[in-house]
Structures are given as C-alpha cells and as structure tokens.
Design an enzyme around this catalytic site. Structure first.
Site, PDB file in Angstrom:
ATOM      1  N   MET A 297      38.318  74.585 137.664  1.00  0.00           N
ATOM      2  CA  MET A 297      39.446  73.793 138.380  1.00  0.00           C
ATOM      3  C   MET A 297      39.157  73.882 139.741  1.00  0.00           C
ATOM      4  O   MET A 297      40.125  73.555 140.471  1.00  0.00           O
ATOM      5  CB  MET A 297      40.871  74.614 138.046  1.00  0.00           C
ATOM      6  CG  MET A 297      40.953  74.643 136.446  1.00  0.00           C
ATOM      7  SD  MET A 297      43.090  74.848 135.972  1.00  0.00           S
ATOM      8  CE  MET A 297      43.225  76.639 136.741  1.00  0.00           C
TER       9      MET A 297
ATOM     10  N   GLY B 244      32.026  83.471 141.083  1.00  0.00           N
ATOM     11  CA  GLY B 244      31.954  83.633 139.776  1.00  0.00           C
ATOM     12  C   GLY B 244      31.401  82.262 139.173  1.00  0.00           C
ATOM     13  O   GLY B 244      30.746  82.222 138.178  1.00  0.00           O
ATOM     14  N   HIS B 245      32.186  81.165 139.536  1.00  0.00           N
ATOM     15  CA  HIS B 245      31.913  79.819 139.157  1.00  0.00           C
ATOM     16  C   HIS B 245      30.163  79.713 139.409  1.00  0.00           C
ATOM     17  O   HIS B 245      29.563  79.113 138.394  1.00  0.00           O
ATOM     18  CB  HIS B 245      32.582  78.742 139.782  1.00  0.00           C
ATOM     19  CG  HIS B 245      33.982  78.655 139.486  1.00  0.00           C
ATOM     20  ND1 HIS B 245      34.806  79.012 140.621  1.00  0.00           N
ATOM     21  CD2 HIS B 245      35.024  78.777 138.616  1.00  0.00           C
ATOM     22  CE1 HIS B 245      36.203  79.168 140.275  1.00  0.00           C
ATOM     23  NE2 HIS B 245      36.387  78.831 138.871  1.00  0.00           N
TER      24      HIS B 245
ATOM     25  N   GLN C  10      47.998  73.105 131.252  1.00  0.00           N
ATOM     26  CA  GLN C  10      48.078  74.397 130.981  1.00  0.00           C
ATOM     27  C   GLN C  10      48.684  75.149 131.983  1.00  0.00           C
ATOM     28  O   GLN C  10      48.853  76.536 131.670  1.00  0.00           O
ATOM     29  CB  GLN C  10      46.478  74.907 131.097  1.00  0.00           C
ATOM     30  CG  GLN C  10      45.841  74.981 132.483  1.00  0.00           C
ATOM     31  CD  GLN C  10      44.488  75.005 132.426  1.00  0.00           C
ATOM     32  OE1 GLN C  10      43.659  74.116 131.816  1.00  0.00           O
ATOM     33  NE2 GLN C  10      44.034  76.474 132.859  1.00  0.00           N
TER      34      GLN C  10
ATOM     35  N   GLN D  33      33.371  85.506 131.239  1.00  0.00           N
ATOM     36  CA  GLN D  33      34.125  86.671 130.650  1.00  0.00           C
ATOM     37  C   GLN D  33      35.454  87.273 131.218  1.00  0.00           C
ATOM     38  O   GLN D  33      36.105  87.709 130.486  1.00  0.00           O
ATOM     39  CB  GLN D  33      33.173  88.005 130.625  1.00  0.00           C
ATOM     40  CG  GLN D  33      33.784  88.987 129.492  1.00  0.00           C
ATOM     41  CD  GLN D  33      33.263  90.291 129.725  1.00  0.00           C
ATOM     42  OE1 GLN D  33      32.110  90.496 129.846  1.00  0.00           O
ATOM     43  NE2 GLN D  33      34.123  91.265 130.072  1.00  0.00           N
TER      44      GLN D  33
ATOM     45  N   ASP E  84      37.829  85.630 131.678  1.00  0.00           N
ATOM     46  CA  ASP E  84      38.942  85.009 130.780  1.00  0.00           C
ATOM     47  C   ASP E  84      38.512  85.106 129.429  1.00  0.00           C
ATOM     48  O   ASP E  84      38.313  84.030 128.918  1.00  0.00           O
ATOM     49  CB  ASP E  84      39.180  83.425 131.293  1.00  0.00           C
ATOM     50  CG  ASP E  84      39.482  83.356 132.608  1.00  0.00           C
ATOM     51  OD1 ASP E  84      40.617  83.760 133.071  1.00  0.00           O
ATOM     52  OD2 ASP E  84      38.660  82.842 133.380  1.00  0.00           O
TER      53      ASP E  84
ATOM     54  N   MET F 276      36.519  88.278 141.180  1.00  0.00           N
ATOM     55  CA  MET F 276      36.751  87.077 141.870  1.00  0.00           C
ATOM     56  C   MET F 276      37.720  86.387 141.214  1.00  0.00           C
ATOM     57  O   MET F 276      37.358  85.891 139.855  1.00  0.00           O
ATOM     58  CB  MET F 276      35.356  86.337 141.988  1.00  0.00           C
ATOM     59  CG  MET F 276      34.535  87.198 143.005  1.00  0.00           C
ATOM     60  SD  MET F 276      33.049  86.113 143.663  1.00  0.00           S
ATOM     61  CE  MET F 276      32.306  87.536 144.598  1.00  0.00           C
TER      62      MET F 276
END
Ligand code: AMP
Length: 398
Positions: A54, A60-61, A98, A188, A190, A224
């Site tokens: 998003m 992290g991305h 969402q 992970q 999420d 993060m």
C-alpha cells in the site's frame, strides 16, 4: 518489438526508469511483454516476482523486493528458495475495501515520489499503481468478493476488523489476475494475512507460489510499519515493548519445545523478567482465557480452555505491555495454528508441517493500533507450509 517490450527491455538493461502502469489493460500488455522478452532471451516464459503493497515503503517492503529479485529468503535460516525473478513487479494501491469506515483510509501515509526512489534502488522493473476507480469502477458496482469461511469469527484479527480479510483476499486476488506473477511475496509481520492469502489462493487454484519473508525491525525491535509515523516520540519509545514481551514469552515457550532462535533468546534476556503481582497475574490470566474463548467462535472448541502454559504466557505478555504507560488496550494475545490461522488452546495442536504456532498481539498506543507476531516452534519465518504450492508455475512446464 511492441512498445511495452521495448520499454521493459530498456528498464531491465538499466537504461530506462521503472515503468509506472496505471490500468489493468496496460498491466496485461506489460505482462505479455515479460513473456515476449523471456521467450527471446531464455526460450521460456517469464518468471515474474510480485510484491503487493500500500506504499509508504520502508525496509520491510524492500526486503520482500530483495528476496523476490534474488529468489531466496535471505534470513540465513530458511531452506525455502524461489527462482530469481526475470521481472520484478511491485504494486502500490491503498485498497479502500479493507478499511472500515472508522479507519484511517484518508490519512493513510502516501509518499509516492519517495516510494518510486526506493523501488528504483531495489531493481524493480514495473510498479502497478491503479486508481481506486480502475479497481472498483463506480459505473459497474463491485459485487464479487473473496471471503474465507470462519476467518472473521474464527480469528481475533478478523473479529477486531470485520471485513478486513475479505478486502485483502479480494484485492490480492484481483492484483494477482492483473499481474499474473509466478511468485508472490508477503511479510510475516501480517502472519494471519499470509495464512488467509495462502488459503484463498489454494482454494481457488491460483497458480502462484506464495512466499513469506521475515519481519524487518527497527534496532530496538519495533516491527517496521507504514503506520509507525503516527506515533509521538513518547509512544515510539514505548512501542518496542510489544516485541520484547513477545520475545520473552516465545523464548520461554520455545525452551520447552524447540531450540530458541539466538536473536529471540537474546532479546528475551535483555528485556528481563516481568514483575507482576499475583493478583494482577490472576486477573490477566482470566481475561486472557475469556477473550480467547470468545475468539474461538461457536462449537465444541469454543469452550476449550487455553492450556495453563499459554494462559500464563498470555498474561505475562499483557502485563509486560501494560507496564508501559503509553499503551492503551491490549486487544488480543493469541496463539494460532501456523497452517490454518485458527486460535489454538495448546501448542501441540498445531497442524502445521513443522508444528509452527503464531503468537500474535494487537495493542493500541494512543489512536494507533500496533500488530506484531513471532513464530514459536518451526523456523521463525516459516509458517509450516510446504515449500511450494501449487507445485508448478506458469510457463515452466513443470
Ligand atoms: P502493506 O503496505 O502494509 O500492506 O504491506 C505490504 C507487504 O509488506 C505485506 O506483505 C506486509 O506483510 C509486508 N510488510 C509490512 N511490514 C513489514 C515488515 N516490517 N517486515 C516485512 N514485511 C513487512
């Protein structure tokens, strides 16, 4: 050579900027170009690695993009390896379906130019960034959703955010159809979302391998998240308490089951023992057990009590987090089956291949909701799934 194939070829050679794709039709054309090029170069169809996001990108991305490009989970622990991507695609789409009406859709951080800069550095070739109108055209009301039976009632995260997993499973299915990757990568961070997407893709026969990358953390352990920018400096200082509490609990639970990952054990030691008076511990244990049984939904399993070991661990996590004054409500502490995402009453009940149990927390700090989890048993970023599912990918003739 057609326009998109030329552009893509130039991008892959480092001679052009990344391709920004706005519509489903353009994405289909770019996807065809991927195959055209791969056929010319390698005599096979393209391996397309895909990381849906998003935006408001952070490390992290980027770690997921790194893994997708190189084809390996770079945590030094997992044996799971994906093929390196010929073409790396990221999507940036803040998905309205969402978000609940009460949530932060309009103020969700948007950092488009910075995101592009970061994507360029990861070697991403294509960024698919459709508008909401493109994904959900108002002229033809959107009526088809991907819904997993039992996930809203059956998981605390689903119960806390009704409709969230439906929105995620639907948009990811739609993004999969648009991008048609061979491999897709999720964090992970999420964990239950990973289980949901794995399940929806398996149930619908989506021919894409799904991989899970480890959670990337700040130096003090805070996972993060794009939403961390909402934290005040006092809240930011307090926020690592979640991971410390999770690590302490994971280390002591894992000590009785499987070897503790060094990094977890160390952090667990650093956080020290929690001092909870017996009355508080008892009250918290009861709350934990009550909220757990409320989360299990109906049926015989609903009354199944948490094992004393898990009650104690949950109570300690709640107490550790509550000891930080900035924190508000700890919404849940849950132990979930690494394979199904369903809450577990006992660690031994995990149906995951490696017995993985996901220990998750959601807690409010000010108006921000923080989520984190660790895997107990199994490898930390391995939720116990088979190496690939399904055991083929498009174009490889497997
Ligand atoms: P989002 O943009 O928050 O929807 O996240 C996009 C993807 O990045 C999801 O698969 C997330 O699980 C993953 N992700 C978010 N934060 C992290 C993190 N700290 N470490 C690894 N992956 C992450």
């Amino acid at each position: 050579m057609a326009g998109w194939a030329t552009k893509l070829e130039r991008r892959l050679a480092g001679e052009a900027d990344l391709l920004v794709v706005r519509t489903l039709a353009e994405m289909a054309a770019v996807r065809r170009a991927c195959d055209t090029l791969a056929l010319e170069r390698h005599g096979r169809f393209a391996r397309v690695g895909f990381v849906p996001t998003m935006g408001a990108l952070h490390d992290g991305h980027l770690s997921l993009l790194d893994v997708a490009r190189a084809g390996a989970l770079n945590d030094g622990r997992s044996s799971r390896v994906a093929p390196p991507s010929d073409v790396l695609v990221a999507s940036i789409f803040v998905n309205p379906t969402q978000f609940a009406p009460t949530e932060d859709l309009s103020k969700y951080p948007r950092t488009w130019e910075l995101d592009l800069e970061r994507l360029r550095r990861t070697g991403t070739a294509v960024v698919f960034a459709p508008t909401a109108v493109e994904m959900y055209p108002p002229a033809s009301p959107f009526r088809t959703f991907v819904t997993l039976t039992g996930i809203d009632e059956g998981s605390p995260e689903g119960a806390a955010r009704p409709g969230f997993f439906r929105g995620v499973a639907t948009v990811v299915t739609k993004l999969f159809n648009a991008v048609q990757p061979t491999d897709a990568y999720f964090g992970q961070k999420d964990g239950i979302q990973c289980v949901v997407l794995r399940t929806s893709s398996r149930d619908l026969g989506v021919p894409i391998r799904i991989h899970v990358g480890h959670t990337v953390r700040e130096c003090d352990g805070l996972a993060m998240s794009s939403r961390n920018v909402y934290l005040s400096s006092a809240q930011r200082q307090a926020a690592p308490a979640i991971y410390k509490a999770l690590s302490t609990a994971a280390a002591s639970l894992a000590a009785t089951a499987a070897p503790v990952p060094a990094e977890l054990a160390q952090l667990g030691r650093r956080s020290g023992p929690a001092h909870v008076d017996p009355a508080t511990a008892e009250r918290m244990a009861q709350q934990a057990a009550l909220s757990h049984s409320a989360q299990r939904g109906q049926g015989a399993a609903a009354s199944e009590p948490l094992s004393p070991q898990l009650v104690q661990a949950a109570a300690r996590i709640r107490a550790d987090i509550a000891s930080e004054r900035e924190f508000g409500e700890v919404q849940y502490v849950t132990f979930s089956d690494g394979a199904t995402g369903q809450p577990l009453a006992r660690m031994e009940d995990s149906t995951a291949r490696n017995g993985a149990v996901l220990l998750s927390v959601a807690a409010k700090i000010g108006s921000t909701r923080l989520l984190d989890n660790v895997v107990i048993r199994g490898v930390p970023n391995d939720l116990g799934w088979p190496a690939t599912h399904p055991p083929y990918s498009w174009g490889e003739g497997e």
